[in-house]
Design a protein around this motif. Sequence first.
Motif, PDB file in Angstrom:
ATOM      1  N   ILE A   1      34.981  -6.617 -32.657  1.00  0.00           N
ATOM      2  CA  ILE A   1      34.346  -5.887 -33.755  1.00  0.00           C
ATOM      3  C   ILE A   1      34.345  -6.808 -34.972  1.00  0.00           C
ATOM      4  O   ILE A   1      35.321  -7.523 -35.203  1.00  0.00           O
ATOM      5  CB  ILE A   1      35.130  -4.592 -34.101  1.00  0.00           C
ATOM      6  N   ILE A   2      33.253  -6.793 -35.721  1.00  0.00           N
ATOM      7  CA  ILE A   2      33.203  -7.493 -37.005  1.00  0.00           C
ATOM      8  C   ILE A   2      32.761  -6.484 -38.053  1.00  0.00           C
ATOM      9  O   ILE A   2      31.789  -5.752 -37.860  1.00  0.00           O
ATOM     10  CB  ILE A   2      32.249  -8.701 -36.970  1.00  0.00           C
ATOM     11  N   ILE A   3      33.511  -6.442 -39.167  1.00  0.00           N
ATOM     12  CA  ILE A   3      33.249  -5.447 -40.198  1.00  0.00           C
ATOM     13  C   ILE A   3      33.045  -6.127 -41.543  1.00  0.00           C
ATOM     14  O   ILE A   3      33.878  -6.931 -41.978  1.00  0.00           O
ATOM     15  CB  ILE A   3      34.405  -4.432 -40.292  1.00  0.00           C
ATOM     16  N   SER A   4      31.929  -5.812 -42.178  1.00  0.00           N
ATOM     17  CA  SER A   4      31.671  -6.226 -43.553  1.00  0.00           C
ATOM     18  C   SER A   4      31.632  -4.968 -44.410  1.00  0.00           C
ATOM     19  O   SER A   4      31.808  -3.853 -43.912  1.00  0.00           O
ATOM     20  CB  SER A   4      30.348  -6.986 -43.657  1.00  0.00           C
ATOM     21  N   ALA A   5      31.364  -5.138 -45.689  1.00  0.00           N
ATOM     22  CA  ALA A   5      31.327  -3.978 -46.578  1.00  0.00           C
ATOM     23  C   ALA A   5      30.181  -3.037 -46.252  1.00  0.00           C
ATOM     24  O   ALA A   5      30.261  -1.827 -46.513  1.00  0.00           O
ATOM     25  CB  ALA A   5      31.232  -4.431 -48.034  1.00  0.00           C
ATOM     26  N   SER A   6      29.124  -3.569 -45.660  1.00  0.00           N
ATOM     27  CA  SER A   6      27.930  -2.746 -45.435  1.00  0.00           C
ATOM     28  C   SER A   6      27.644  -2.413 -43.979  1.00  0.00           C
ATOM     29  O   SER A   6      26.841  -1.521 -43.708  1.00  0.00           O
ATOM     30  CB  SER A   6      26.694  -3.438 -46.033  1.00  0.00           C
ATOM     31  N   ARG A   7      28.296  -3.114 -43.024  1.00  0.00           N
ATOM     32  CA  ARG A   7      27.993  -2.855 -41.613  1.00  0.00           C
ATOM     33  C   ARG A   7      29.217  -3.059 -40.734  1.00  0.00           C
ATOM     34  O   ARG A   7      30.130  -3.812 -41.075  1.00  0.00           O
ATOM     35  CB  ARG A   7      26.867  -3.767 -41.124  1.00  0.00           C
ATOM     36  N   THR A   8      29.188  -2.367 -39.589  1.00  0.00           N
ATOM     37  CA  THR A   8      30.196  -2.545 -38.549  1.00  0.00           C
ATOM     38  C   THR A   8      29.476  -2.982 -37.280  1.00  0.00           C
ATOM     39  O   THR A   8      28.541  -2.313 -36.824  1.00  0.00           O
ATOM     40  CB  THR A   8      30.964  -1.237 -38.281  1.00  0.00           C
ATOM     41  N   PHE A   9      29.902  -4.101 -36.720  1.00  0.00           N
ATOM     42  CA  PHE A   9      29.267  -4.656 -35.524  1.00  0.00           C
ATOM     43  C   PHE A   9      30.254  -4.575 -34.366  1.00  0.00           C
ATOM     44  O   PHE A   9      31.375  -5.070 -34.450  1.00  0.00           O
ATOM     45  CB  PHE A   9      28.888  -6.121 -35.747  1.00  0.00           C
ATOM     46  N   HIS A  10      29.846  -3.944 -33.247  1.00  0.00           N
ATOM     47  CA  HIS A  10      30.685  -3.817 -32.059  1.00  0.00           C
ATOM     48  C   HIS A  10      30.176  -4.729 -30.934  1.00  0.00           C
ATOM     49  O   HIS A  10      28.989  -5.064 -30.891  1.00  0.00           O
ATOM     50  CB  HIS A  10      30.664  -2.372 -31.522  1.00  0.00           C
ATOM     51  N   ARG A  11      31.113  -5.080 -30.057  1.00  0.00           N
ATOM     52  CA  ARG A  11      30.743  -5.839 -28.857  1.00  0.00           C
ATOM     53  C   ARG A  11      29.786  -5.001 -28.017  1.00  0.00           C
ATOM     54  O   ARG A  11      29.974  -3.803 -27.887  1.00  0.00           O
ATOM     55  CB  ARG A  11      31.997  -6.186 -28.056  1.00  0.00           C
TER      56      ARG A  11
END
Length: 221
Positions: free
Chosen positions: A211-221
Amino acid sequence: CRPWPMAHSAASTGPGTKSAARQAARQLLRGVTAAYVAQQSRAVCARVAEVSEYRTCEGVSVYLPMVDGRELDTWPLVEDLFAGGQKTVFVPKVEEDGHMRMLAAPSLEALRALPANKWKCPEHTEEMAAGLPDATTSGAIDLVIVPALLFAPSSLTRLGRGKGFYDRFLARLDEDRAQRGLPPSVKVGIGFDIQMVEDVPAEEHDMRMDIIISASRTFHR
């Protein structure tokens, strides 16, 4: 997702390519304001707390941010971990051989009292860490909060600071978990919006995030 002004291919290898990307990333981070860091950090930590893998895990490894203010501030997340009272918190201690130990944190107050190390991160001194077990090989850590200079959400790759601390730690952690019949740890990369880029230089040994998380989005595998 803001594109990186000097895009690099994830297929590219070699210290020169990574070195140039790190130099550009550090230059970018030198321009962030305290207000930006505070706003982005609060938003990212709130997003982490919403992720199901975080809500259901029992042991969390979390880095403590550099005191120079140019790294995403994890203190709101650390406060949430202790406020919930349901998870065990582990923080890194860098050893002279280039490996990291993960030490259980007894309280928020104990972490707040840690002195800064040579990288300006709060860390146990050798005397404070003496006798404390390394939780890397305990089976107790099932989720890891991972920092980086840059993240490429499309490939779930990261560009670290070049020391290899997290790649070695994550490899040891998952090897031990596999020997115990446990699934791999959940790896959560967190960063500012400006650290999210189209691509980063990566090699075979570079650990990918789940998982990668920024202030505006969450990205999952």
